[in-house]
Design an enzyme around this catalytic site. Structure first.
Site, PDB file in Angstrom:
ATOM      1  N   ASP A 132       0.767  -0.971  -0.049  1.00 11.41           N
ATOM      2  CA  ASP A 132      -0.368  -0.312   0.439  1.00 11.41           C
ATOM      3  C   ASP A 132       0.535   0.942  -0.083  1.00 11.41           C
ATOM      4  O   ASP A 132       2.376   1.535   1.286  1.00 11.41           O
ATOM      5  CB  ASP A 132      -0.542   0.075   1.426  1.00 11.41           C
ATOM      6  CG  ASP A 132      -1.875   1.242   1.161  1.00 11.41           C
ATOM      7  OD1 ASP A 132      -2.579   1.461   0.112  1.00 11.41           O
ATOM      8  OD2 ASP A 132      -1.837   2.119   2.503  1.00 11.41           O
ATOM      9  N   GLU A 164       2.304   0.038  -4.798  1.00 11.68           N
ATOM     10  CA  GLU A 164       0.915   0.799  -4.692  1.00 11.68           C
ATOM     11  C   GLU A 164       1.513   2.218  -4.930  1.00 11.68           C
ATOM     12  O   GLU A 164       1.949   2.845  -3.691  1.00 11.68           O
ATOM     13  CB  GLU A 164      -0.920   0.836  -4.588  1.00 11.68           C
ATOM     14  CG  GLU A 164      -1.310   2.075  -4.491  1.00 11.68           C
ATOM     15  CD  GLU A 164      -2.280   2.965  -3.016  1.00 11.68           C
ATOM     16  OE1 GLU A 164      -2.982   3.814  -3.386  1.00 11.68           O
ATOM     17  OE2 GLU A 164      -1.327   2.421  -2.014  1.00 11.68           O
TER      18      GLU A 164
END
Length: 614
Positions: free
Chosen positions: A262, A299
């Site tokens: 993330d 990401e």
């Protein structure tokens, strides 16, 4: 590669449980066994690690760590918090699960067709078992990998997962460690790989006791969540180890195939070896130990190919990264939205560029960011970019959580599907998009701290200030907000939604069966666009027979001519306007030749295949 050390409670049958915790400033650390109130003193070792073996302690035993005979806290590296984030940890046995996936062969990234889901809202039950029960739907759709939003223990029973405070503890309300292993085993039995979303850029606020154990955070940097995790300051080796052990746990003990990392742009590390490179090297070492391949996907908000470039070229060596530019180019063009970061997008030539290369902003000036932004992805293989038209962030971080279903016409939903699934990149769907789910996906939490709840409400409102969205943001703390976000599975009773799902199935089947899409190659991709008609031509000529997709991104029929650059005759293989997919059923030529004119239905994608093997 840095030195790693196991931490937490590690149970070995016949030997007992070895407890290890990092607490460099403590003068004394004990394990308190809550089942019998026994206190086991730990021995201090180098660098502030404390450890002891308890031969009598086995799976399920509740325990805490006691610091300097004063404060008791759960284990920072806990593998299970059965009673919540403030209560004792539990010992987990990772040796006894009856895995049946010994013949599972991890899929190469080129074969990933990813389906992102949130465990709590994907099924009515909101559990891992609920996902298992729905796996036949995903197999029928053609999905080859599921991406599970974070399952690390969070406060309460409702959360996206990014407020987790025990990165290695599987959320109890989802089914705990046993439930996750059952899900992974069932996925592998169904031929589906499992990607797990993990968060190494921050921890949630409620139940976060890390700083009582050691300097896990640093004042060197500010982040949207407060102090940054300490990846490059004094004592950072042991903070890095904490997260390395987490990644290895998922891959080794839960048989996870890939990790989605993330928001890596918020991992702040100026050391000579970035945490991400260190992590990739650790994973490669595990690959050699287990003779099994793993995938790390970042990401990132940086458009920086250093993440995915090989180490010999100065990169970190990760397998892939998300392309926000792809999503923004598609979304802004199809919806016409131009506020917030969408102000940088909305032109057809940007969609053409991102399909050809992977980024729009590859060293260009961004008006939204007020700076030059991005690096050139031309040399990176297409598989290294994960693309979508919807995901949890882009839907859930809208004020009202609207999916594309609510923002564009039905026929244009099929265009969005075609752009993702016929692109050369690794495609990802967001749960429910395949049939046009109409329920929103909203932001939800279940904190117990009233001040924190109010801060979350205020923060969400401030987040929306740069967008021109109207209305009142739903209350994140409300159970109704959570329930509104559950899938309806309307395709089971709505013909229109079933037809959309059938179109997704057809696209996925085409992607799997067409040689030109089996190993998509950006260098053998022809993309051209006419901004006047809003028609885009996409030709995959990597392997024969070639594929030719014509997108009419216009709500009116448009005429266009077949490009001459790839000389071939073409036969019709798929059209979104077919009546079986909810279209008007306009007659289209069954064959085309170079230079021939064709009238495309409004808001449509039409796919041809070369008649001859070239």
């Amino acid at each position: 590669m840095s030195i790693t050390r196991e931490i937490g409670a590690h149970y070995t049958p016949g030997k007992g449980t070895l407890f290890t915790v990092w607490a460099p400033a403590a003068a004394q650390v004990d394990v308190v066994l809550k089942d019998n109130d026994n206190i086991i003193p730990l021995q201090r070792e180098a660098f502030g690690y404390w450890t002891a073996l308890s031969e009598e302690t086995g799976p399920g035993a509740r325990y805490t760590f006691q610091l300097d005979e004063e404060v008791e806290r759960p284990d920072p590296a806990s593998h299970f918090q059965p009673d919540g984030v403030h209560e004792p940890s539990a010992v987990v046995d990772h040796t006894s699960f009856g895995w049946t996936d010994k013949n599972w062969k991890p899929l190469p990234l080129e074969q990933y067709i990813v389906y992102e889901l949130h465990v709590g809202t994907f099924s009515e039950e909101g559990t891992f078992q609920g996902v298992i029960d729905k796996l036949p739907e995903l197999v029928d759709l053609g999905i080859t990998a599921i991406e599970i939003m974070p399952v690390a223990a969070f406060p309460g029973g409702r959360n996206w997962g990014y407020d987790g405070v025990y990165p290695s503890a599987v959320q109890e309300s989802y089914g705990g460690p046993e439930g996750l292993k059952k899900l992974v085993d069932a996925c592998h039995a169904a031929g589906i790989a499992v990607v797990l979303d993990v968060v190494y850029n921050h921890l949630g606020p409620e139940g976060n006791y890390l700083n009582e154990f050691g300097p896990y955070f640093t004042d060197k940097y500010n982040t949207p969540w407060g102090k940054a995790l300490n990846f490059d300051d004094a004592h950072s080796d042991h903070v890095r180890n904490f997260f390395m052990q987490n990644a290895l746990l998922w891959l080794r003990d839960y048989h996870i195939d890939a990790l989605r990392l993330d928001a890596v742009h918020a991992i702040l590390d100026t050391g000579a070896k970035h945490l991400l490179q260190d992590l990739q090297e650790q994973v490669e070492h595990l690959e050699k130990q287990l003779n099994r391949h793993f995938i790390l996907i970042a990401e990132s908000d940086l458009n920086d190919v250093r993440l995915i470039n090989p180490r010999e070229k100065g990169g970190f060596g990760l397998a892939a990264q998300w392309s926000d530019d792809f999503h923004h180019a598609v979304h802004a063009l199809l919806t016409g939205e131009d506020s917030g970061y969408y102000s940088d997008f909305g032109k057809l030539e940007q969609l053409q560029k991102v399909l050809q290369h992977g980024f729009v902003y590859d060293g260009l000036y961004s008006e939204h960011r007020k700076r030059t932004f991005g690096s050139d992805p031309t040399a990176n293989p297409a598989r290294q970019f994960v693309v979508c038209s919807q995901n949890h962030d882009q839907v859930g971080n809208r004020m009202l959580g609207e999916r594309l279903t609510k923002l564009i016409p039905y026929d244009m939903l099929k265009v969005a599907a075609g752009l993702v699934l016929l692109s050369p990149f690794t495609p990802m769907l967001f749960m429910g998009e395949e049939y046009g789910e109409e329920n929103p996906f909203l932001y939800f939490v279940s904190h117990s701290d009233k001040d924190l709840v109010e801060a979350v409400r205020k923060g969400r409102k401030e987040e929306f200030s740069s967008f021109a969205w109207q209305g009142e943001a739903p209350d994140p703390q409300s159970e109704e907000t959570f329930n509104q976000s559950k899938l309806q599975r309307s395709y089971e009773y709505s013909e229109k939604h079933r037809q959309l799902r059938d179109f997704y199935k057809a696209l996925i089947q085409l992607r799997k069966s067409a040689p030109a899409l089996a190993r998509p190659d950006k260098t053998r991709l022809h993309v051209s666009a006419d901004s006047h008609t809003q028609v885009l031509h996409l030709i995959h000529s990597g392997e024969s027979p070639y594929l030719y997709a014509l997108f009419n991104i216009n709500n009116q029929p448009q005429k266009t001519s077949v490009v001459k650059e790839v000389g071939a005759s073409w036969k019709l293989v798929l059209g979104s306007d077919e009546s079986r997919y909810g279209g008007a059923g306009k007659d289209l030529p069954k064959e085309l030749s170079a230079g021939q004119e064709i009238e495309l239905p409004a808001a449509s994608v039409t796919v041809f295949q070369s008649n001859i093997i070239l």
